[in-house]
Motif scaffolding. Sequence first.
Motif, short mmCIF file in Angstrom:
data_model
loop_
_atom_site.label_atom_id
_atom_site.label_comp_id
_atom_site.label_asym_id
_atom_site.label_seq_id
_atom_site.Cartn_x
_atom_site.Cartn_y
_atom_site.Cartn_z
N ASN A 318 17.53 7.41 84.19
CA ASN A 318 16.17 7.35 83.90
C ASN A 318 15.25 6.91 85.30
OD1 ASN A 318 13.56 6.58 83.09
ND2 ASN A 318 14.21 5.37 81.15
N LYS A 320 12.64 5.41 86.12
CA LYS A 320 11.83 4.27 86.05
C LYS A 320 12.76 2.93 86.44
CE LYS A 320 8.02 5.67 82.95
NZ LYS A 320 7.52 5.56 81.58
N ASN A 321 13.94 3.21 85.64
CA ASN A 321 14.82 2.10 85.89
C ASN A 321 15.46 2.18 87.13
OD1 ASN A 321 14.51 1.26 83.27
ND2 ASN A 321 16.26 2.42 82.49
N LYS A 323 13.76 3.13 89.99
CA LYS A 323 12.69 2.44 90.83
C LYS A 323 12.73 0.96 90.80
CE LYS A 323 7.95 2.93 91.80
NZ LYS A 323 6.41 3.56 91.22
N ILE A 324 12.84 0.28 89.41
CA ILE A 324 12.82 -1.04 89.19
C ILE A 324 14.14 -1.79 90.01
CG2 ILE A 324 13.04 -2.75 87.51
CD1 ILE A 324 11.92 -1.08 85.59
#
Length: 374
Positions: A318, A320-321, A323-324
Amino acid sequence: MPSWCVWSSISQSLVIILIIYLKKSLSTNDHQHQILKADVGQDVTMSCLFDEDKIEQVSFMRQMTGDILSLGSELFVHESSSTQHIKLIQFSSNRLDLKLISVNQNDSGIYTCMLNDEKLTSFLLEIFVPPRFISYHPIEGSVSYSEGTSMNLSCQAYAIPSASITWIYRDKNKQTKTIHYGENVYISSLQSSDSGSYECIASNKFHASISRSFYVTVQYSPRLMILNDKMTSDVHETVIIKCHVCSIPEVIQINWLRHDQIIADVNILIKTQTIDHHQCSESIMEIVDLGEYQFGQYECRAENNVGQNSAYIDIERNPKNIKIKQQEYHANEYNRNGRTALLIDNHEKLNKTHLIISTSENFHFNNHPSYVHF
């Protein structure tokens, strides 16, 4: 020459002249025939009415051959087989019936009842033959073809009047449609949708129709479908992927592969089930507690007697994860660097403090009055 020979010659001449006259007179009145229709094997009766007490002057004649069938109340037929086939029945003093028993095609034609040289009535006998198949292809009632090949079905029927041929197609859902008129059906490149029943129907509108059915199966290699070609997930999550497979004949095996190797991971569960009358199956791969190394491309491969095919899906992390986690990494790096800089700054301040103290102490020591320098 004896006198009896002369009279015999004269009688033969008179009979020939009578037949020629009758043929000519009958040919001028063809449109006045009574039409009789019968199927092969049926009995036919032709009735002739005349004035009473004139039965000995009545005769039946078959116009097509010129044969005199009866004269008076006696049959004028010499063959024993014909006498069994033809009967002369005196129905009353003014009615004589000619009965043909179990007619065949050779009995068709014009029959005439005469009173001396006068035509009383005539009959046009039409012998009908119900349709029957004389050839068809293929011989088997069920046949298989490979997808992309050609197919030829044929059906020939004999009947009087002649029969027309109609082809009806019926798919697996029992939906029907007329696809062709004529003896032959030809399809140049078969598709899987051409599987079904092909019925040849012969009819001449006078008899019951007859039919011959061929069940055609179009075989093809497995067709696979995975809903999406890629998906995203995170580590330690559970991933479920479904692979839909249809083929004729049915699949021999369905395998899941990664890097061209059959999957044997202990956290991957695979089960397969039939969903459509042995033509379609569904294979489900479940990855429990997805590991870091299990991201990438997966292959669903199916095989039957015709061939094999594959479908693919990519499992991606994923974004998004990712990037986090990157942000957390940079924050941790920043905090780490910040703490380092603070410690360095404090250390420098501490050193400066020590320097000031040392300088001050030296100053007081050098300027204290109690100390005497030598």
